[in-house]
Enzyme design. Structure first.
Site, PDB file in Angstrom:
ATOM      1  CD  GLU A 136      -2.848  -1.239   2.310  1.00  0.00           C
ATOM      2  OE1 GLU A 136      -4.074  -1.182   2.254  1.00  0.00           O
ATOM      3  OE2 GLU A 136      -2.237  -1.501   3.362  1.00  0.00           O
ATOM      4  CB  CYS A 151       2.927   7.383   3.183  1.00  0.00           C
ATOM      5  SG  CYS A 151       3.384   6.220   4.460  1.00  0.00           S
ATOM      6  CB  CYS A 158       7.227  -5.554   9.083  1.00  0.00           C
ATOM      7  SG  CYS A 158       8.552  -4.669   9.927  1.00  0.00           S
ATOM      8  CB  CYS A 162       5.928  -2.592  16.497  1.00  0.00           C
ATOM      9  SG  CYS A 162       7.634  -2.304  15.982  1.00  0.00           S
ATOM     10  CB  CYS A 165       2.699  -1.853  13.876  1.00  0.00           C
ATOM     11  SG  CYS A 165       2.859  -1.702  12.080  1.00  0.00           S
ATOM     12  N   GLY A 215       6.670  -2.016   6.321  1.00  0.00           N
ATOM     13  CA  GLY A 215       8.021  -2.556   6.335  1.00  0.00           C
ATOM     14  C   GLY A 215       9.042  -1.676   7.016  1.00  0.00           C
ATOM     15  CD  GLU A 216      13.241  -0.458   9.947  1.00  0.00           C
ATOM     16  OE1 GLU A 216      12.443  -0.065  10.805  1.00  0.00           O
ATOM     17  OE2 GLU A 216      14.043   0.320   9.391  1.00  0.00           O
ATOM     18  CB  SER A 247       9.856   6.237   9.424  1.00  0.00           C
ATOM     19  OG  SER A 247       9.483   5.791  10.711  1.00  0.00           O
ATOM     20  CB  SER A 269       9.435   4.113  15.284  1.00  0.00           C
ATOM     21  OG  SER A 269       8.896   4.525  14.052  1.00  0.00           O
ATOM     22  CG  HIS A 271       6.815   4.057  19.087  1.00  0.00           C
ATOM     23  ND1 HIS A 271       6.217   5.178  18.572  1.00  0.00           N
ATOM     24  CD2 HIS A 271       7.131   3.290  18.012  1.00  0.00           C
ATOM     25  CE1 HIS A 271       6.162   5.088  17.260  1.00  0.00           C
ATOM     26  NE2 HIS A 271       6.722   3.961  16.892  1.00  0.00           N
ATOM     27  CB  CYS A 389       0.411   5.941  11.228  1.00  0.00           C
ATOM     28  SG  CYS A 389       1.390   7.195  10.533  1.00  0.00           S
TER      29      CYS A 389
HETATM   30  N1  SAH Z   1       9.104   0.359  10.103  1.00  0.00           N
HETATM   31  C1  SAH Z   1       9.318   1.748  10.156  1.00  0.00           C
HETATM   32  C2  SAH Z   1       8.509   2.520   9.146  1.00  0.00           C
HETATM   33  C3  SAH Z   1       7.064   2.131   8.987  1.00  0.00           C
HETATM   34  S1  SAH Z   1       5.980   2.367  10.359  1.00  0.00           S
HETATM   35  C4  SAH Z   1       9.086   2.275  11.547  1.00  0.00           C
HETATM   36  O1  SAH Z   1       8.577   1.544  12.381  1.00  0.00           O
HETATM   37  O2  SAH Z   1       9.462   3.410  11.798  1.00  0.00           O
HETATM   38  C5  SAH Z   1       5.609   4.097  10.260  1.00  0.00           C
HETATM   39  C6  SAH Z   1       5.083   4.711  11.563  1.00  0.00           C
HETATM   40  O3  SAH Z   1       3.752   4.285  11.864  1.00  0.00           O
HETATM   41  C7  SAH Z   1       5.922   4.351  12.768  1.00  0.00           C
HETATM   42  O4  SAH Z   1       6.244   5.455  13.547  1.00  0.00           O
HETATM   43  C8  SAH Z   1       5.012   3.430  13.493  1.00  0.00           C
HETATM   44  O5  SAH Z   1       5.357   3.346  14.788  1.00  0.00           O
HETATM   45  C9  SAH Z   1       3.667   4.071  13.245  1.00  0.00           C
HETATM   46  N2  SAH Z   1       2.550   3.192  13.598  1.00  0.00           N
HETATM   47  C10 SAH Z   1       2.523   1.856  13.525  1.00  0.00           C
HETATM   48  N3  SAH Z   1       1.328   1.381  13.956  1.00  0.00           N
HETATM   49  C11 SAH Z   1       0.582   2.448  14.317  1.00  0.00           C
HETATM   50  C12 SAH Z   1      -0.755   2.605  14.822  1.00  0.00           C
HETATM   51  N4  SAH Z   1      -1.549   1.563  15.037  1.00  0.00           N
HETATM   52  N5  SAH Z   1      -1.196   3.846  15.068  1.00  0.00           N
HETATM   53  C13 SAH Z   1      -0.411   4.907  14.818  1.00  0.00           C
HETATM   54  N6  SAH Z   1       0.856   4.825  14.331  1.00  0.00           N
HETATM   55  C14 SAH Z   1       1.356   3.615  14.085  1.00  0.00           C
HETATM   56 FE1  SF4 Z   2       7.488  -3.019  11.211  1.00  0.00          FE
HETATM   57 FE2  SF4 Z   2       7.474  -0.337  11.626  1.00  0.00          FE
HETATM   58 FE3  SF4 Z   2       5.244  -1.803  11.987  1.00  0.00          FE
HETATM   59 FE4  SF4 Z   2       7.267  -2.033  13.703  1.00  0.00          FE
HETATM   60  S1  SF4 Z   2       6.027  -0.184  13.325  1.00  0.00           S
HETATM   61  S2  SF4 Z   2       6.090  -3.748  12.824  1.00  0.00           S
HETATM   62  S3  SF4 Z   2       9.037  -1.825  12.354  1.00  0.00           S
HETATM   63  S4  SF4 Z   2       6.319  -1.500  10.064  1.00  0.00           S
END
Ligand code: SAH
Ligand code: SF4
Length: 417
Positions: A136, A151, A158, A162, A165, A215-216, A247, A269, A271, A389
């Site tokens: 996406e 984006c 991934c 997390c 996510c 993804g990362e 990110s 990230s 958190h 996000c």
């Molecule tokens: N893997 C990388 C980039 C993709 S995630 C990373 O983790 O940084 C992009 C952003 O979306 C990150 O800051 C992640 O923490 C945030 N994110 C993930 N799940 C979310 C959710 N349920 N609500 C709000 N932000 C979220």
């Molecule tokens: Fe992967 Fe980023 Fe989601 Fe963590 S927040 S599971 S690193 S996509």
């Protein structure tokens, strides 16, 4: 796969030894990444995709088919400045060569499975690649001005899990190739009819890129770096490195490399401000703990007052949103040219967290702001189409299972080794 405990730079007193160890760690990350390589960028009939090739690769291919190296410049202009997908449109190239190119090559785009526009004008694309995998991409228009951010996803799924996510609930299927990463941006630009690439002050909608999709990106560094170099090339799309933000959840050795080689903006990230909590919600923390992530931010070369590092902080009610957390956050990042992006948790089906209350968000933001850091609250965009996000997730895992391939082991399993 295990890495020696001293692989992190901050654990070694000797700078040289530290960088050698870091090289080792980077090699390990790359080797693992290679196991998830994308399929070759070619059609079943053998025609190769020219999108995603570096200038050098394009030149080699031209020489291979008996053409002069200067063709690279022409093709580059048509592909990345004009947005042409058809060789017959390339008016500066004679018809016989157009035909020769069309026999051997294509200028590809990912297939559009769905394109949804939210009530707030956010547009989400579900793209399908040649092997049927999907990812996406979201276009987020600026509320005030006639521009916006694309984006982009870097992987299908991934390896990291997390807990908040949605993408993290999907095992890594594979990395996206450079063609697929650049292709997401180009296909989004097709959708807005924004070709030729705007130059200079010409208004443009698709004006920035955030690598914040699925993804990362630092676990797919080579493909991401190649794609960003193509996107930054001044004779094509020409987006400046200042307009691109990557990110990461904190892949420390690759943060150094990204800063040194690409010089794009960094978002981290974070958190959580304590390792016990971050170990749980961002399991990569077991491998690269907070102290090391922060140290990597301090040495990130592209950071300055004009180009701050963004710390992303998801606000989970009763988990990480106390005032003590806010105070610890400002202590941790003090002295770093930074801003803090507070992200209200976006729920997805099956998630167990709740977003922080508005009052708590404001209290938290005030502490961060009073310490001198901008602390914008990222308002969720495109929630009605699950484009916000952390809400991105495709059905590709199902495809992987159907193809009889095993799911990838979550990275968390070898974290902390
Ligand atoms: N893997 C990388 C980039 C993709 S995630 C990373 O983790 O940084 C992009 C952003 O979306 C990150 O800051 C992640 O923490 C945030 N994110 C993930 N799940 C979310 C959710 N349920 N609500 C709000 N932000 C979220
Ligand atoms: Fe992967 Fe980023 Fe989601 Fe963590 S927040 S599971 S690193 S996509």
């Amino acid at each position: 796969m295990s890495a020696a405990p001293a692989t992190s730079p901050s654990r070694s007193r000797d700078g040289t030894a530290a960088s050698l160890l870091n090289d080792e760690e980077r090699a390990r990350i790359r080797a693992k990444s290679a196991q998830f390589a994308p399929p070759p960028a070619a059609l079943p009939d053998g025609r190769r995709d020219l999108v995603g090739l570096s200038r050098e690769e394009l030149t080699d291919i031209m020489v291979e088919i008996g053409e002069k190296p200067f063709r690279t410049k022409q093709l580059w202009h048509w592909i990345y400045h004009q947005g042409a997908t058809d060789f017959s449109r390339m008016s500066s190239i004679a018809r016989p060569l157009q035909e020769k190119l069309a026999e051997r090559f294509v200028i590809g785009r990912p297939g559009v499975v769905t394109e949804q526009t939210s009530q707030d004008s956010t547009r989400k694309f579900l793209f399908r690649f040649r092997d049927g995998q999907e990812a996406e991409t979201v276009y987020i228009p600026d509320r005030q001005e006639d521009r916006g951010a694309v984006c982009i996803s870097s992987q299908v799924g991934c390896t990291l899990s997390c807990t908040f996510c949605h993408t993290g609930t999907q095992a890594l299927v594979r990395n996206l190739g450079a063609a697929e990463i650049v292709g997401q941006f180009m296909a989004a630009r097709d959708s807005y009819g924004e070709w030729p690439s705007p130059k200079g002050e010409t208004p443009r909608l698709l004006s920035t890129i955030v690598l914040m999709g699925m993804g990362e990106p630092l676990y797919n560094y080579d493909n991401v770096a190649k794609a960003m170099r193509i996107i930054m090339d001044g004779e094509g799309i020409g987006l400046s490195r200042r307009r691109i933000t990557l990110s990461t959840s904190g892949v420390v050795p690759m943060m150094d490399q990204c800063g040194a080689e690409l010089g794009i903006n960094l978002a981290v990230s974070l958190h959580a401000v304590r390792d016990d909590l971050r170990d749980e919600i961002v399991p990569l923390n077991r491998k690269y703990p907070i102290r090391e992530v922060i140290a990597a931010c301090r040495r990130y070369p592209a950071a300055s007052n004009a180009r701050r590092i963004t710390f992303e902080y998801i606000m989970l009610r009763g988990i990480n949103d106390s005032e003590a957390d806010a105070r610890e956050l400002v202590r941790l990042i003090s002295g770093i040219p930074a801003k803090v992006n507070l992200i209200p948790f976006n729920p997805w089906p099956g998630s167990s967290y709740r977003p922080s209350t508005r009052e708590q968000l404001d209290r938290f933001a005030k502490i961060v702001m009073d310490a001198g850091f901008a602390s914008p609250i990222r308002m969720p965009r495109g929630r009605d189409i699950l484009a916000a996000c952390g809400q991105l997730r495709t059905e590709s895992q199902r495809l992987r299972r159907a193809a009889g391939q095993p799911d990838a082991a979550p990275e968390a399993e070898d974290a902390g080794t």
